[in-house]
Design a protein around this motif. Structure first.
Motif, PDB file in Angstrom:
ATOM      1  N   LYS A  56       0.825  -1.210   0.000  1.00 59.42           N
ATOM      2  CA  LYS A  56       0.000   0.000   0.000  1.00 59.42           C
ATOM      3  C   LYS A  56       0.861   1.262   0.000  1.00 59.42           C
ATOM      4  O   LYS A  56       0.527   2.249  -0.653  1.00 59.42           O
ATOM      5  CB  LYS A  56      -0.915  -0.032   1.222  1.00 59.42           C
ATOM      6  CG  LYS A  56      -1.820   1.165   1.359  1.00 59.42           C
ATOM      7  CD  LYS A  56      -2.871   1.001   2.431  1.00 59.42           C
ATOM      8  CE  LYS A  56      -2.282   1.007   3.800  1.00 59.42           C
ATOM      9  NZ  LYS A  56      -3.294   1.079   4.859  1.00 59.42           N
ATOM     10  N   GLU A  57       1.995   1.225   0.686  1.00 59.71           N
ATOM     11  CA  GLU A  57       2.880   2.388   0.786  1.00 59.71           C
ATOM     12  C   GLU A  57       3.552   2.728  -0.547  1.00 59.71           C
ATOM     13  O   GLU A  57       4.041   3.837  -0.728  1.00 59.71           O
ATOM     14  CB  GLU A  57       3.975   2.145   1.832  1.00 59.71           C
ATOM     15  CG  GLU A  57       3.456   1.829   3.215  1.00 59.71           C
ATOM     16  CD  GLU A  57       3.051   0.372   3.395  1.00 59.71           C
ATOM     17  OE1 GLU A  57       3.672  -0.532   2.794  1.00 59.71           O
ATOM     18  OE2 GLU A  57       2.078   0.137   4.141  1.00 59.71           O
ATOM     19  N   ASP A  58       3.589   1.788  -1.470  1.00 59.26           N
ATOM     20  CA  ASP A  58       4.276   1.977  -2.753  1.00 59.26           C
ATOM     21  C   ASP A  58       3.344   2.452  -3.869  1.00 59.26           C
ATOM     22  O   ASP A  58       3.755   2.538  -5.019  1.00 59.26           O
ATOM     23  CB  ASP A  58       4.967   0.681  -3.183  1.00 59.26           C
ATOM     24  CG  ASP A  58       6.093   0.290  -2.243  1.00 59.26           C
ATOM     25  OD1 ASP A  58       6.661   1.192  -1.595  1.00 59.26           O
ATOM     26  OD2 ASP A  58       6.421  -0.910  -2.166  1.00 59.26           O
ATOM     27  N   ILE A  59       2.074   2.728  -3.543  1.00 59.98           N
ATOM     28  CA  ILE A  59       1.092   3.157  -4.546  1.00 59.98           C
ATOM     29  C   ILE A  59       0.871   4.664  -4.431  1.00 59.98           C
ATOM     30  O   ILE A  59       0.734   5.195  -3.322  1.00 59.98           O
ATOM     31  CB  ILE A  59      -0.246   2.426  -4.359  1.00 59.98           C
ATOM     32  CG1 ILE A  59      -0.054   0.918  -4.460  1.00 59.98           C
ATOM     33  CG2 ILE A  59      -1.269   2.898  -5.384  1.00 59.98           C
ATOM     34  CD1 ILE A  59      -1.274   0.113  -4.077  1.00 59.98           C
ATOM     35  N   HIS A  60       0.836   5.346  -5.575  1.00 61.83           N
ATOM     36  CA  HIS A  60       0.597   6.786  -5.611  1.00 61.83           C
ATOM     37  C   HIS A  60      -0.523   7.069  -6.611  1.00 61.83           C
ATOM     38  O   HIS A  60      -0.477   6.604  -7.751  1.00 61.83           O
ATOM     39  CB  HIS A  60       1.858   7.539  -6.022  1.00 61.83           C
ATOM     40  CG  HIS A  60       3.029   7.220  -5.155  1.00 61.83           C
ATOM     41  ND1 HIS A  60       3.162   7.720  -3.881  1.00 61.83           N
ATOM     42  CD2 HIS A  60       4.106   6.428  -5.363  1.00 61.83           C
ATOM     43  CE1 HIS A  60       4.273   7.258  -3.350  1.00 61.83           C
ATOM     44  NE2 HIS A  60       4.862   6.469  -4.224  1.00 61.83           N
ATOM     45  N   LYS A 114      -9.062   2.914  -1.410  1.00 61.72           N
ATOM     46  CA  LYS A 114      -8.893   1.767  -0.510  1.00 61.72           C
ATOM     47  C   LYS A 114      -8.027   0.748  -1.225  1.00 61.72           C
ATOM     48  O   LYS A 114      -8.101   0.602  -2.448  1.00 61.72           O
ATOM     49  CB  LYS A 114     -10.238   1.106  -0.190  1.00 61.72           C
ATOM     50  CG  LYS A 114     -11.212   1.963   0.538  1.00 61.72           C
ATOM     51  CD  LYS A 114     -12.511   1.188   0.717  1.00 61.72           C
ATOM     52  CE  LYS A 114     -13.639   2.106   1.124  1.00 61.72           C
ATOM     53  NZ  LYS A 114     -14.925   1.412   1.134  1.00 61.72           N
ATOM     54  N   PHE A 115      -7.219   0.022  -0.461  1.00 62.54           N
ATOM     55  CA  PHE A 115      -6.394  -1.037  -1.046  1.00 62.54           C
ATOM     56  C   PHE A 115      -6.574  -2.288  -0.215  1.00 62.54           C
ATOM     57  O   PHE A 115      -6.313  -2.297   0.991  1.00 62.54           O
ATOM     58  CB  PHE A 115      -4.920  -0.611  -1.078  1.00 62.54           C
ATOM     59  CG  PHE A 115      -4.034  -1.573  -1.801  1.00 62.54           C
ATOM     60  CD1 PHE A 115      -4.172  -1.773  -3.167  1.00 62.54           C
ATOM     61  CD2 PHE A 115      -3.073  -2.291  -1.130  1.00 62.54           C
ATOM     62  CE1 PHE A 115      -3.356  -2.657  -3.844  1.00 62.54           C
ATOM     63  CE2 PHE A 115      -2.244  -3.179  -1.796  1.00 62.54           C
ATOM     64  CZ  PHE A 115      -2.389  -3.366  -3.153  1.00 62.54           C
ATOM     65  N   ASN A 116      -7.048  -3.366  -0.864  1.00 65.43           N
ATOM     66  CA  ASN A 116      -7.307  -4.603  -0.153  1.00 65.43           C
ATOM     67  C   ASN A 116      -7.058  -5.788  -1.079  1.00 65.43           C
ATOM     68  O   ASN A 116      -7.594  -5.826  -2.183  1.00 65.43           O
ATOM     69  CB  ASN A 116      -8.754  -4.612   0.364  1.00 65.43           C
ATOM     70  CG  ASN A 116      -9.008  -5.718   1.345  1.00 65.43           C
ATOM     71  OD1 ASN A 116      -8.084  -6.300   1.907  1.00 65.43           O
ATOM     72  ND2 ASN A 116     -10.269  -6.036   1.560  1.00 65.43           N
TER      73      ASN A 116
END
Length: 138
Positions: A56-60, A114-116
């Motif tokens: 999740k931290e690597d998505i912009h 949201k990322f899941n």
């Protein structure tokens, strides 16, 4: 006048030979890409983007007007071991990105993400058009 096409048989043989990744299992190696679904739902858009194996931290995500840009750092590793010997190790480190335009400007203040389970879900409300104003000339 007839068109004449010249064909070199060796051109097809070597085209892309030194550019494509080589996989020794007989299937071509694939570079990661972002696969998406975009739905219009009344006064908003819903976007589902597949980003398997990405943190999740690597998505912009950037929303600007009606332009949406998604980018991510991808780190994929694959090792094949036989006992204590490493027979093959394959890695891909890189950046994938995808940009697209929608029909209407977006309200970036109300947008959410949201990322899941490897799926990024974006809710992008449309910006309500302000009514035109007629100016009085003094």
């Amino acid at each position: 006048m007839a068109n004449i096409t010249r064909t070199d048989p060796f051109d097809d043989l070597f085209r892309g030979f030194f550019v494509r990744p080589v996989d020794f299992n007989g299937t071509p190696a694939q570079t990661p890409s972002i696969k998406m679904d975009v739905q219009e739902q009344g006064d908003s858009y819903l976007v589902h983007a597949e980003l398997p194996g990405v943190k999740k931290e690597d998505i912009h995500v950037v929303v600007e007007g009606n332009l949406v840009s998604i980018s991510a750092e991808v780190k994929q590793e694959k090792e094949t071991k036989e006992g204590d010997r490493l027979l093959r190790s394959e890695r891909y480190f890189g950046k994938v990105s995808r940009s697209f335009q929608l029909e209407q400007d977006l309200d970036d203040a109300k947008a959410s993400a949201k990322f899941n389970d490897g799926v990024l879900e974006l809710s992008l409300p449309k910006r309500m058009a302000s009514p035109s104003k007629r100016l009085t000339i003094a």
